[in-house]
Scaffold this active site. Sequence first.
Site: not given
Length: 246
Positions: A154-155, A187
Amino acid sequence: MRLQDKFILVTGSARGIGFAIAEKCAKEGAHVGVCDLSADAVNEAVANLQAQGFKASGFACDVSSAANVQTMVDAASKVTGRIDGLVNNAGITQDATLRKMTDEQWNKVINVNLTGVFNCARAVAPGMMDQGSGAIVSISSVVGLYGNFGQTNYAATKAGVLGMTLGWAKELGRKGVRANAVCPGFISTPMVAAMPEKVVDMMKTQVPMGRLGQPEEIANVAAFLLSDEASYVNGATIEVSGGIVM
Ligand code: NAP
C-alpha cells in the site's frame, strides 16, 4: 457554485471517501460520473444522488483493467461532451508484514492503487489537453508519506501516486491541466470500520485532534482542487490528517 456545469469522474465512488467526493462535487453544481466495481453499488449511489436532485451518471468499471477504463472514459466523455475533472480515489488494502506478504497481495494492491490510477489518468489526459483545461486529483495517503507497519504494498502505491502526480504536473501543466494529490490520514469509512477497535483507538492517539477524519473533510479539499479557485495549484500534495504523527 464552484463546479457548476463541470463533469467530474470519481473512481471508487459508490461508498466511503469517493461517495463523499461525488456528493460534494454534485452539491457544487457538477454532473458527477460514479465509477465503481459493482454495477449494483454504482446504481445505488447514482440513485441516491439523483434523489437529492443532483446530476449523476454511473459506470461499472475495474480501474485495474486498461480496456475497462478506456471504455468507461469513452462513455463518460459522451455524457456532457467533456471530462473536466478526474478523481483517482479507488483503492484497496491487503496488509501483511514484509516477510509474510505474498506475490498475490503485492500484485493486487499494485494493480488497483497504482496501475488503476495510471490507467485512468492516461485515458482522460488527451481529452483534457485538447480542451485546454482539466484537473486530476489523486487520493494518496499519509502512508505514502510516512510508511506504515504491514503496508509495504500500500505504501509503495501511495508514494507512487505522489510521484506520478508530480510528473503529470510537469507534463500536462502547460496544456492547462493541473494534477494534485490529497493525503488523507485515518478517515471513518468502511475500510477503517473493518479494522479491530484496538487498532482504531491506537490510530486516534496518533492524531493531535484526537479523532478520525470524516469523508466530507477529504471531499472539501478535493472539490477545492477541482475548482477554478485552485487555478494555480499544480503538483501539490495536501495532507488532510488532523496533523497526524506517524
Ligand atoms: P472504501 O470504503 O473501501 O471504498 C473504496 C471503493 O473503491 C469501494 O467502493 C470499492 O469497491 C472501490 N474499488 C475497489 N477496487 C476497485 C477497482 N479495481 N475499480 C473500481 N473501484 C474499486 O475506501 P475508502 O476508505 O473510502 O478509501 C478511498 C481512498 O482513500 C482509497 O484510495 C484509500 O486508499 C484512500 N485512503 C483512505 C483512508 C481511510 O482512512 N479510509 C486513509 C488514507 C487514504 P468494492 O467495495 O466493491 O471493493
